[in-house]
Design an enzyme around this catalytic site. Structure first.
Site, short mmCIF file in Angstrom:
data_model
loop_
_atom_site.label_atom_id
_atom_site.label_comp_id
_atom_site.label_asym_id
_atom_site.label_seq_id
_atom_site.Cartn_x
_atom_site.Cartn_y
_atom_site.Cartn_z
N HIS A 1 1.00 -0.94 0.05
CA HIS A 1 0.07 -0.37 -0.35
C HIS A 1 0.70 0.92 -0.62
O HIS A 1 0.32 2.07 -0.80
CB HIS A 1 -1.00 0.52 1.64
CG HIS A 1 -1.89 1.18 1.21
ND1 HIS A 1 -3.20 1.07 0.79
CD2 HIS A 1 -1.34 2.33 1.76
CE1 HIS A 1 -3.52 1.95 0.74
NE2 HIS A 1 -3.08 3.07 1.72
N GLU A 2 1.60 0.98 0.92
CA GLU A 2 2.49 2.96 0.90
C GLU A 2 3.64 2.58 -0.37
O GLU A 2 3.32 3.82 -0.31
CB GLU A 2 3.70 2.48 2.35
CG GLU A 2 2.89 2.25 3.88
CD GLU A 2 1.25 3.36 4.08
OE1 GLU A 2 1.81 4.94 3.16
OE2 GLU A 2 0.59 3.32 4.42
N HIS B 1 -5.78 6.32 -2.89
CA HIS B 1 -6.44 5.76 -2.26
C HIS B 1 -7.44 5.32 -3.41
O HIS B 1 -8.09 5.73 -3.74
CB HIS B 1 -7.44 6.20 -1.28
CG HIS B 1 -6.37 6.26 0.40
ND1 HIS B 1 -6.26 6.67 1.10
CD2 HIS B 1 -5.80 5.03 0.82
CE1 HIS B 1 -5.63 6.73 1.62
NE2 HIS B 1 -4.73 5.70 1.44
N CYS C 1 -5.77 -3.65 -7.65
CA CYS C 1 -7.73 -3.86 -8.59
C CYS C 1 -6.94 -3.96 -9.95
O CYS C 1 -5.82 -3.22 -10.07
CB CYS C 1 -7.74 -3.80 -7.98
SG CYS C 1 -8.40 -1.89 -8.36
ZN ZN Z 1 -2.74 5.15 1.95
ZN ZN Z 2 -7.39 -0.52 -6.80
#
Ligand code: ZN
Ligand code: ZN
Length: 190
Positions: free
Chosen positions: A133-134, A143, A168
């Site tokens: 994520h980071e 996001h 995704c």
């Molecule tokens: Zn974030």
């Molecule tokens: Zn996504």
């Protein structure tokens, strides 16, 4: 793209192994190395009142480190302390977007923290997701509204557990474009 993993204070080697293994699968074209020197948590990052560390201050130190280590394109720091920013009660991590510095905290990822039964596998999986994520943020991604996408914002650990450790299809396209070395100018989406 060369990415360094920086230990900020002592870090469980199982976390480093798992995060590294996972990042290598997700970011196939990147080269990852664990930096040999551990960085102490910056003293000025400690907030006496909240008994937490300011993630923005730690992130600044990571950024200084990237600027020094000319051979690296990015650094992801890992800290095992409770971190936050003034506007929030806590954060699981923080990163420049786009940028060269990212940070994750292990502190709230252990199931014991939420009064769940200790579970090393779950703990390592959570750490891997937060690391992806980071790094996604450093590549310019914001996001994602898909709750199963790794770029979904984790408001609580339940969000982290629901989402997968993968981008995704929409985010994947952006990551592919951002990872291409000729494309230097990154535009934050939205
Ligand atoms: Zn974030
Ligand atoms: Zn996504």
């Amino acid at each position: 793209m060369k990415i360094g993993i920086l230990k900020i204070g002592q870090i469980d080697s199982r976390v480093l192994d798992r995060v590294l293994e996972n990042l290598r699968t997700i970011f196939e074209d990147a080269e990852f190395t664990v930096l040999p020197d551990e960085m102490p948590i910056p003293k000025d990052a400690y907030d006496e009142e909240r008994k937490q560390y300011r993630s923005d201050i730690i992130l600044k130190s990571i950024r200084e480190q990237v600027d020094k280590e000319k051979s690296l394109d990015r650094i992801l720091g890992i800290v095992d302390a409770d971190i936050s920013i003034p506007q929030m009660n806590f954060v699981f991590g923080q990163a420049e977007r786009p940028g060269k510095a990212g940070l994750i905290s292990l502190y709230r990822l252990r199931p014991e923290f939420s009064r769940q039964k200790a579970n090393t596998e779950l703990f390592l999986e959570r750490a891997s997701k937060e690391a992806v994520h980071e790094l996604g943020h450093t590549l310019g991604l914001g996001h994602c509204s898909n709750p199963f996408c790794v770029m979904y914002f984790s408001n609580s650990i339940f969000d982290t557990d629901r989402k997968q450790g993968l981008f995704c299809s929409k985010c994947y396209v952006k990551i592919e474009a951002a990872s291409r070395p000729e494309k230097e100018e990154l535009q934050p989406d939205e």
